[in-house]
Design a protein around this motif. Sequence first.
Motif, mmCIF file in Angstrom:
data_model
loop_
_atom_site.group_PDB
_atom_site.id
_atom_site.type_symbol
_atom_site.label_atom_id
_atom_site.label_comp_id
_atom_site.label_asym_id
_atom_site.label_seq_id
_atom_site.Cartn_x
_atom_site.Cartn_y
_atom_site.Cartn_z
ATOM 1 N N HIS A 265 -16.579 -8.186 62.806
ATOM 2 C CA HIS A 265 -15.834 -8.283 64.065
ATOM 3 C C HIS A 265 -16.365 -7.260 65.062
ATOM 4 O O HIS A 265 -16.656 -6.127 64.687
ATOM 5 N N ASP A 266 -16.467 -7.680 66.331
ATOM 6 C CA ASP A 266 -17.086 -6.791 67.319
ATOM 7 C C ASP A 266 -16.209 -6.489 68.534
ATOM 8 O O ASP A 266 -16.670 -5.864 69.486
ATOM 9 N N VAL A 267 -14.961 -6.913 68.497
ATOM 10 C CA VAL A 267 -14.042 -6.618 69.593
ATOM 11 C C VAL A 267 -12.643 -6.416 69.016
ATOM 12 O O VAL A 267 -12.266 -7.078 68.036
ATOM 13 N N PHE A 268 -11.918 -5.468 69.607
ATOM 14 C CA PHE A 268 -10.615 -5.091 69.060
ATOM 15 C C PHE A 268 -9.596 -4.879 70.177
ATOM 16 O O PHE A 268 -9.943 -4.394 71.257
ATOM 17 N N ILE A 269 -8.367 -5.258 69.883
ATOM 18 C CA ILE A 269 -7.238 -4.961 70.764
ATOM 19 C C ILE A 269 -6.399 -3.918 70.044
ATOM 20 O O ILE A 269 -6.043 -4.095 68.873
ATOM 21 N N VAL A 270 -6.095 -2.832 70.745
ATOM 22 C CA VAL A 270 -5.354 -1.715 70.171
ATOM 23 C C VAL A 270 -3.975 -1.651 70.791
ATOM 24 O O VAL A 270 -3.841 -1.633 72.018
ATOM 25 N N THR A 271 -2.946 -1.628 69.948
ATOM 26 C CA THR A 271 -1.572 -1.421 70.415
ATOM 27 C C THR A 271 -1.211 0.023 70.119
ATOM 28 O O THR A 271 -1.227 0.432 68.956
ATOM 29 N N ALA A 272 -0.922 0.769 71.179
ATOM 30 C CA ALA A 272 -0.708 2.211 71.036
ATOM 31 C C ALA A 272 0.485 2.679 71.875
ATOM 32 O O ALA A 272 0.332 3.097 73.018
ATOM 33 N N PRO A 273 1.693 2.620 71.297
ATOM 34 C CA PRO A 273 2.864 3.132 72.014
ATOM 35 C C PRO A 273 2.952 4.652 71.968
ATOM 36 O O PRO A 273 2.214 5.308 71.203
ATOM 37 N N GLN A 274 3.837 5.207 72.741
ATOM 38 C CA GLN A 274 4.090 6.643 72.731
ATOM 39 C C GLN A 274 4.613 7.052 71.353
ATOM 40 O O GLN A 274 5.383 6.317 70.741
ATOM 41 N N LEU B 292 -0.095 9.189 71.854
ATOM 42 C CA LEU B 292 0.004 7.806 71.383
ATOM 43 C C LEU B 292 -0.235 7.706 69.883
ATOM 44 O O LEU B 292 -0.975 8.493 69.305
ATOM 45 N N VAL B 293 0.390 6.714 69.285
ATOM 46 C CA VAL B 293 0.164 6.395 67.877
ATOM 47 C C VAL B 293 -0.309 4.938 67.817
ATOM 48 O O VAL B 293 0.186 4.081 68.551
ATOM 49 N N ILE B 294 -1.288 4.681 66.967
ATOM 50 C CA ILE B 294 -1.814 3.319 66.838
ATOM 51 C C ILE B 294 -0.881 2.519 65.932
ATOM 52 O O ILE B 294 -0.734 2.813 64.748
ATOM 53 N N ALA B 295 -0.238 1.530 66.511
ATOM 54 C CA ALA B 295 0.720 0.707 65.770
ATOM 55 C C ALA B 295 0.074 -0.563 65.214
ATOM 56 O O ALA B 295 0.512 -1.088 64.191
ATOM 57 N N ARG B 296 -0.972 -1.054 65.899
ATOM 58 C CA ARG B 296 -1.623 -2.284 65.434
ATOM 59 C C ARG B 296 -3.040 -2.359 65.987
ATOM 60 O O ARG B 296 -3.301 -1.969 67.114
#
Length: 108
Positions: free
Chosen positions: A96-105, A43-47
């Motif tokens: 900030h104490d919470v994160f959403i990670v977008t990680a496509p192939q 996976l690569v972190i896109a956002r």
Amino acid sequence: MKIDLQRRYDSSDDFFSFGGSIVMRLSSDAAIAVCERAAQHGLVIARIEGGIWHSPGFEARLDCIWDGVDPPVDVGAAEQNNLAAAEFIRSETPVHDVFIVTAPQMTG
């Protein structure tokens, strides 16, 4: 198991086990661990989208968004990108104490 949108997850293992990309709310430590381990999972972190946890509830913050590379990328580029994502989270953690990670192939 279904991802609970009213929960903040503290384990990067949950992210990889349940396919948490785009929807799972992660603690700072879990999000950093996801970034550090993502390339090993292809996976690569896109956002990264950060915010504040209100137990329960996620307050998204427009001042805490990081955009990485878009796939397809090779492993070396993904690893560099993912480490930069982890550093972004570290830099935002005081506020900030919470994160959403977008990680496509990596392959797209």
